[in-house]
Design a protein around this motif. Structure first.
Motif, PDB file in Angstrom:
ATOM      1  N   TYR A  24       1.991   6.664   3.348  1.00 44.14           N
ATOM      2  CA  TYR A  24       0.679   7.313   3.293  1.00 44.14           C
ATOM      3  C   TYR A  24       0.864   8.824   3.200  1.00 44.14           C
ATOM      4  CZ  TYR A  24      -0.815   2.824   5.305  1.00 44.14           C
ATOM      5  OH  TYR A  24      -1.021   1.499   5.541  1.00 44.14           O
TER       6      TYR A  24
ATOM      7  N   ASP B   8      -5.642   7.144   2.330  1.00 46.55           N
ATOM      8  CA  ASP B   8      -5.047   5.881   1.876  1.00 46.55           C
ATOM      9  C   ASP B   8      -4.858   4.904   3.033  1.00 46.55           C
ATOM     10  OD1 ASP B   8      -4.937   6.673  -0.746  1.00 46.55           O
ATOM     11  OD2 ASP B   8      -2.922   7.500  -0.600  1.00 46.55           O
TER      12      ASP B   8
ATOM     13  N   ASP C 275       0.811  -1.223   0.000  1.00 45.04           N
ATOM     14  CA  ASP C 275       0.000   0.000   0.000  1.00 45.04           C
ATOM     15  C   ASP C 275       0.845   1.274   0.000  1.00 45.04           C
ATOM     16  OD1 ASP C 275       0.948  -0.097   2.565  1.00 45.04           O
ATOM     17  OD2 ASP C 275      -1.008  -0.061   3.554  1.00 45.04           O
TER      18      ASP C 275
END
Length: 338
Positions: free
Chosen positions: A103, A166, A51
């Motif tokens: 992030y 996010d 991610d």
């Protein structure tokens, strides 16, 4: 003629100082906040969480922080070359160890100055997830507390701050779905409330500007007889300086949450209409089954009313000030005639 030119020059100078202070504060507010991740050097090959990738219309991106040079001072982010990493099954395989952006509080672009958040504070929050194309199948990491059509509410406890969409998506959605077009939009209701709470301060800035403008217009009229109105003009000048001194005090207290600000221009009206339109549309639907939504909508109404009152007060104050001055002047003229 010279007096009028001087009067215009004073207004321009006041505006320049005001805009300079405002632009400095805007520049500070527009800096994205990021959280970094680092490849574990004890591993044989460097890798980080999947991610850490950012997606936009141009594709996927991986960013690294670096100290700027020359005119580009401060810590900035630069995009990692695509041949320096590859997407694994559950991780991002790298060629080099080091720090990477995981992030961010809003979309990034290479070269942006960033604010790195390392000592994160935790607090309880409520997340709003909006899925325009319909709610996807969720893995069940968090159970929604309210659901309506294409929107979900999640009550989260002890979640890191500042809010980053996010990070919220990674908590709710499977990692493989983050690049999906229907990954949705995530909002923090705490950030929304914080944004709304700043509206009266923004209104105070506008109100102050309108008051000074009204004062200047009246001063411009008085400048035709500068000798007779010298005391008033000096008094108006002092008021203008005091108003200017109040500007940085107001600006210092304005703290708009980064997650709700546009990527490039803080004055991007289309962005606010789109984001807050989607947000409040979802809240209105969820209000039937969610106390948090109802309370936030009520709070938004109060802040909107307060904003209008403050702006109106600035105009009212300017007009009343002129009327009082003229009333005092008329009384003094009558006394002189008697």
């Amino acid at each position: 003629m010279k007096r009028r030119v001087l009067c215009i020059f004073v207004l321009i100078l006041w505006g320049l100082v005001f805009c300079t202070m405002l632009s400095v504060r805007i520049e500070q507010l527009m800096i994205p906040e990021v959280v970094l991740t680092q490849a574990d050097e004890s591993e044989l090959s460097p890798h980080i969480a999947l991610d850490s990738l950012f997606f936009d219309d141009t594709g996927m991106h991986l960013y690294r922080p670096r100290e700027g040079t020359g005119w580009e001072t401060g810590t900035r982010i630069y995009e990692e070359e695509i041949n320096n990493y590859s997407v694994g099954e559950n991780q991002l395989d790298l060629k080099f160890f080091g720090s990477y952006v995981r992030y961010a509080s809003k979309p990034l672009r290479s070269g942006d100055e960033i604010s790195i958040k390392s000592d994160l504070e935790n607090r309880d929050d409520t997340w709003l997830a909006v899925f325009p194309e319909g709610i996807p199948q969720l893995p069940g990491a968090l159970t929604p507390t309210a659901e309506a059509e294409n929107a979900l509410l999640f009550n989260v406890t002890d979640t890191p701050q500042p809010f980053m969409a996010d990070r919220a998506k990674s908590t709710i959605l499977p990692v493989t779905e983050l690049a999906n077009e229907n990954a949705g939009s995530f909002y923090s209701l705490s950030d929304v409330k914080s944004f709304l709470s700043q509206l009266p301060l923004l209104a105070a800035l506008l109100s102050l500007s309108l008051f000074v403008l009204i004062l200047w217009i009246y001063s411009f009229i008085l400048s035709r007889r500068a000798k007779e109105n010298r005391a008033k003009l000096i008094f108006h000048g002092v008021l203008g300086i005091l108003a200017l001194l109040a500007v940085p005090l107001i600006l210092l207290h304005i703290a708009l949450p980064s997650s709700l600000l546009p990527q490039y221009r803080i004055t991007d009206v289309a962005y606010y209409m789109r984001e807050f339109g989607e947000l409040f549309s979802a809240l209105n639907i969820l209000a039937k089954s969610s106390r948090e939504s109802t309370e936030l909508l009520q709070y938004a109404g109060k802040m909107q009313a307060m904003t209008l009152v403050i702006v109106g007060f600035g105009i009212f104050l300017g007009v009343i000030f002129i009327l009082i001055e003229r009333l005092v002047r008329n009384k003094s003229v009558k006394k002189e005639k008697q």
